[in-house]
Design an enzyme around this catalytic site. Sequence first.
Site, PDB file in Angstrom:
ATOM      1  CB  CYS A   1      -0.457  -0.407 -10.565  1.00 29.71           C
ATOM      2  SG  CYS A   1       0.273  -0.419 -11.972  1.00 29.71           S
TER       3      CYS A   1
ATOM      4  CB  CYS B   1      -1.245   1.451 -16.485  1.00 29.84           C
ATOM      5  SG  CYS B   1      -0.335   0.039 -15.637  1.00 29.84           S
TER       6      CYS B   1
HETATM    7  C1  LIG Z   1       3.198  -2.701  -6.839  1.00 34.38           C
HETATM    8  C2  LIG Z   1       2.485  -1.523  -7.315  1.00 34.38           C
HETATM    9  C3  LIG Z   1       2.900  -0.907  -8.496  1.00 34.38           C
HETATM   10  C4  LIG Z   1       2.284   0.191  -8.955  1.00 34.38           C
HETATM   11  N1  LIG Z   1       2.533   0.821 -10.156  1.00 34.38           N
HETATM   12  C5  LIG Z   1       2.287   2.117 -10.384  1.00 34.38           C
HETATM   13  C6  LIG Z   1       2.596   2.657 -11.754  1.00 34.38           C
HETATM   14  O1  LIG Z   1       3.370   2.319 -12.417  1.00 34.38           O
HETATM   15  N2  LIG Z   1       2.063   4.010 -12.091  1.00 34.38           N
HETATM   16  C7  LIG Z   1       1.062   4.336 -11.040  1.00 34.38           C
HETATM   17  O2  LIG Z   1       0.724   5.524 -11.364  1.00 34.38           O
HETATM   18  N3  LIG Z   1       0.660   4.030 -10.124  1.00 34.38           N
HETATM   19  C8  LIG Z   1       1.081   2.608  -9.736  1.00 34.38           C
HETATM   20  N4  LIG Z   1       0.664   1.936  -8.528  1.00 34.38           N
HETATM   21  C9  LIG Z   1      -0.473   2.627  -7.868  1.00 34.38           C
HETATM   22  C10 LIG Z   1      -0.318   3.980  -6.842  1.00 34.38           C
HETATM   23  O3  LIG Z   1       0.912   3.845  -5.914  1.00 34.38           O
HETATM   24  C11 LIG Z   1      -1.490   4.189  -6.345  1.00 34.38           C
HETATM   25  O4  LIG Z   1      -2.597   4.350  -6.964  1.00 34.38           O
HETATM   26  C12 LIG Z   1      -1.390   5.628  -5.174  1.00 34.38           C
HETATM   27  O5  LIG Z   1      -0.213   5.175  -4.327  1.00 34.38           O
HETATM   28  C13 LIG Z   1      -2.849   5.583  -4.598  1.00 34.38           C
HETATM   29  O6  LIG Z   1      -2.479   6.939  -3.826  1.00 34.38           O
HETATM   30  P1  LIG Z   1      -3.376   7.020  -2.451  1.00 34.38           P
HETATM   31  O7  LIG Z   1      -3.261   8.526  -1.993  1.00 34.38           O
HETATM   32  O8  LIG Z   1      -4.935   6.940  -3.011  1.00 34.38           O
HETATM   33  O9  LIG Z   1      -3.461   5.740  -1.545  1.00 34.38           O
HETATM   34  P2  LIG Z   1      -1.987   5.693  -0.854  1.00 34.38           P
HETATM   35  O10 LIG Z   1      -0.903   6.376  -1.313  1.00 34.38           O
HETATM   36  O11 LIG Z   1      -1.792   4.083  -0.580  1.00 34.38           O
HETATM   37  O12 LIG Z   1      -2.270   6.593   0.594  1.00 34.38           O
HETATM   38  C14 LIG Z   1      -3.018   6.292   1.583  1.00 34.38           C
HETATM   39  C15 LIG Z   1      -2.860   6.922   2.980  1.00 34.38           C
HETATM   40  O13 LIG Z   1      -4.006   6.910   3.746  1.00 34.38           O
HETATM   41  C16 LIG Z   1      -3.692   6.340   5.015  1.00 34.38           C
HETATM   42  N5  LIG Z   1      -4.500   5.686   5.620  1.00 34.38           N
HETATM   43  C17 LIG Z   1      -5.277   4.645   5.578  1.00 34.38           C
HETATM   44  N6  LIG Z   1      -6.149   4.298   6.560  1.00 34.38           N
HETATM   45  C18 LIG Z   1      -6.526   5.151   7.246  1.00 34.38           C
HETATM   46  C19 LIG Z   1      -7.017   5.735   8.249  1.00 34.38           C
HETATM   47  N7  LIG Z   1      -7.934   4.666   8.899  1.00 34.38           N
HETATM   48  N8  LIG Z   1      -6.766   6.908   8.788  1.00 34.38           N
HETATM   49  C20 LIG Z   1      -5.708   7.719   8.520  1.00 34.38           C
HETATM   50  N9  LIG Z   1      -5.227   7.468   7.578  1.00 34.38           N
HETATM   51  C21 LIG Z   1      -5.364   6.334   6.801  1.00 34.38           C
HETATM   52  C22 LIG Z   1      -2.432   5.636   4.800  1.00 34.38           C
HETATM   53  O14 LIG Z   1      -1.649   5.474   5.827  1.00 34.38           O
HETATM   54  C23 LIG Z   1      -1.849   6.065   3.478  1.00 34.38           C
HETATM   55  O15 LIG Z   1      -0.459   6.929   3.819  1.00 34.38           O
HETATM   56  C24 LIG Z   1       1.471   1.003  -8.059  1.00 34.38           C
HETATM   57  C25 LIG Z   1       1.086   0.196  -6.684  1.00 34.38           C
HETATM   58  C26 LIG Z   1       1.713  -0.778  -6.456  1.00 34.38           C
HETATM   59  C27 LIG Z   1       1.422  -1.195  -5.007  1.00 34.38           C
END
Ligand SMILES: Cc1cc2nc3c(=O)[nH]c(=O)nc-3n(C[C@H](O)[C@H](O)[C@H](O)COP(=O)(O)OP(=O)(O)OC[C@H]3O[C@@H](n4cnc5c(N)ncnc54)[C@H](O)[C@@H]3O)c2cc1C
Length: 452
Positions: free
Chosen positions: A202, A391
């Site tokens: 983000c 965003c």
């Molecule tokens: C402050 C903030 C504001 C945001 N605002 C927005 C917004 O307004 N709009 C928007 O669309 N997005 C926003 N986002 C971004 C959004 O939250 C992320 O892009 C999204 O959560 C990413 O999803 P993901 O599944 O790739 O990773 P995540 O949701 O982070 O999930 C990763 C998972 O992998 C697991 N994992 C990690 N390493 C391992 C390992 N070695 N073995 C097994 N499991 C593992 C973790 O436990 C976790 O459950 C924001 C994020 C933040 C922090």
Amino acid sequence: MSDKKKITRRKFIKIAGATSAVGIIAAAGIHKLTEFSSKAKGKIVIIGGGAAGLSMAALLDRWLEEPDITLIDPSDRQYYQPGFTLVASGVYEADQVWKKQEDCVPDNIKWVKDTVKEVNPVSNQIMTEANGNISYDFLVLTPGLQINWDKTEGITKETLGEGNAHSIYDFDGAIKTWAAIQKFSETGGKAIFTDTYTKHKCGGAPKKICLLTEHYTRKQNTREKAIINYYTAEKALYDVPYYVPRLLEIYKERNVDITLNTRLKGIDTVAKRVYMENIETVGEEKIVTPIIEDYEFLHFTPPMSAPDFVRNSGFSWTEGKLAAEGWVMVDKETLVHKTYSNVVCLGDCAGIPTSKTSAAIRKQVPVAAMNLISLMEGKSPTEKYNGYAACPIITDYGHVLLCEFDYDKNPQPSFPFTLLDMSKEQAAAWQLKVNMLKPLYYYGMLHGRGFS
Ligand SMILES: Cc1cc2nc3c(=O)[nH]c(=O)nc-3n(C[C@H](O)[C@H](O)[C@H](O)COP(=O)(O)OP(=O)(O)OC[C@H]3O[C@@H](n4cnc5c(N)ncnc54)[C@H](O)[C@@H]3O)c2cc1C
């Protein structure tokens, strides 16, 4: 009652939630996904059950007639990370942005509560911390990204908040930030906000918390006591040019000073002082000028990268812009790994030139799921992701500039109200952000719905 008809607590919570979200998903006009099913077989392992991993699990479970899906993730909680900004600004309570992971993992999925140490993509073996080796036929790589707190001198994840230095890129950090913003509105002084030089989730979040802090001081009638400065490591305030003119106007109207090309190096939390570097490029030469600033309140963005195990397993780009931080080498349209064709990768850890947001994941999931099924059926992947990301930049308590764009940075409006004028902040987008996107996440996406 037969076993089949029994309804477990976990299932009840899911059904209740999904029912209340149906109206929202329908109202948003985004429940158009054509139903599909496949007899394809094979053992699918998903590494990481966040936004991308759980959405993939739910959709593959629906689309495959005989799904064999294992999820590996150590986390007890499913955080709605976009809500961290709203926790840090007092709009949400902290307990509104997480649910128990056991209530979010789809019933049919085998959940191994463990951490992956490494993957051997040649022998299709996953090494875990506590459950030995787990094999797969097809791999969904969705472990998100790694926050490298140690790359900012003088502060760690554990010491966040010391010296009034805060970051909403952490759940506890977001809670502390809200307490600190309220206090800052009383004391006044200089507030410094920074983003970072790596790709980060983000890209709008550092701007949102800056503009919300500014508005909060106005709401408290203490704005004249505060000096608010924003430092970005980038050469422009935002990397999607369409939205930059209005964003610049907003910063000017709100008297928030912007410094470009500047990265945070370290924080002295005792002296409340930041050490930064301004890097200007003149021809071939880089001119580095140190900047030292005292502050009363600091919000910083830590550097980020792909998780270490991803790089160590040989999944990362080895050259180009995306190599330094180890992002996964996938085809930017099909989301299939460029070397290992039984691996798809999406979400924050994917090495694709778009923003790292849940909104992007909403569009990536059906593409990655359909392409994975094609591969399982022995066919070529044909579905294409156009780089859509969104965003919602919160500009004040009540308005959001809803930035939606594709790989070419062209605006991509997907909600009717943005068609009016999507280059400006809107009250309707605030309602969407605060009241609709969270249920859409928990009861839509994580149930394999609401993608198109
Ligand atoms: C402050 C903030 C504001 C945001 N605002 C927005 C917004 O307004 N709009 C928007 O669309 N997005 C926003 N986002 C971004 C959004 O939250 C992320 O892009 C999204 O959560 C990413 O999803 P993901 O599944 O790739 O990773 P995540 O949701 O982070 O999930 C990763 C998972 O992998 C697991 N994992 C990690 N390493 C391992 C390992 N070695 N073995 C097994 N499991 C593992 C973790 O436990 C976790 O459950 C924001 C994020 C933040 C922090």
